[in-house]
Scaffold this motif. Structure first.
Motif: not given
Length: 191
Positions: A115-126
């Motif tokens: 399934s499609e993943q979202t890039v996370m950076y420092k606990g938030k969506e990038f």
């Protein structure tokens, strides 16, 4: 006078004991520099000038998958004390947009997701700096696994597919830096 000296001596011994216990515990406590990614559903591998093939699948080859996944997860962990004195504890991960497709020196390992993943950076969506309303989503990411590098800066490449203004589907890559030691994983892949 003697009671005051005993009191101070007891305080000094307590502080010394606390210091020794803290040092011993920090030798065994691990810190992780793993990017905020989920475990992949499939590991793929490609060696220079060869075809890409499935290395391990979570559903169909569970034993091999678990062995590779354990080595992959362990690559990001380091003792707190070692990380502190090497200066790696303060390492700051960064995500950058790449202008061209990444190149690889060793084993090109692809992390595949069902399934499609979202890039996370420092606990938030990038969100890319050029468009703060857009999030970067991916179904595959790439890592270059090289031999003998030790615990150094490595890169994870997110493959991002999007549709531009002229309704043409394009692929872009985002590169995230992190710290890892892939020596054990490299040995496992070489076997």
């Amino acid at each position: 006078m003697i009671r005051k000296n005993r009191w101070w001596l007891a305080v000094v011994y307590c502080l010394l004991a606390l210091l020794v216990i803290s040092v011993v515990v920090s030798c065994f406590v691990k810190v992780s520099s793993k990017p905020e990614i989920q475990g992949p559903d499939v590991y793929y591998i490609k060696v220079e000038n060869q075809a890409e093939y499935t290395l391990a699948d979570k559903e169909h080859n569970t034993e091999k998958y678990n062995k590779i996944n354990d080595a992959f997860e362990g690559s990001f962990k380091e003792a707190f004390l070692t990380s502190l004195f090497s200066g790696r504890l303060s390492f700051e991960s960064k995500i950058e947009n790449m202008t061209s497709a990444p190149t690889f020196k060793g084993y090109k390992v692809k992390l595949g997701y069902a399934s499609e993943q979202t890039v996370m950076y420092k606990g938030k969506e990038f969100n890319p700096p050029t468009n703060t309303a857009e999030t970067v989503k991916y179904t595959s990411a790439y890592i270059d696994i090289t031999e003998g590098q030790g615990y150094t800066t490595q890169y994870l490449y997110y493959e991002y597919t999007y549709t531009d203004a002229s309704n043409t589907q394009k692929t872009a890559y985002y590169k995230q830096s992190f710290l890892a030691n892939f020596d054990e994983l490299y040995k496992l892949l070489a076997d």
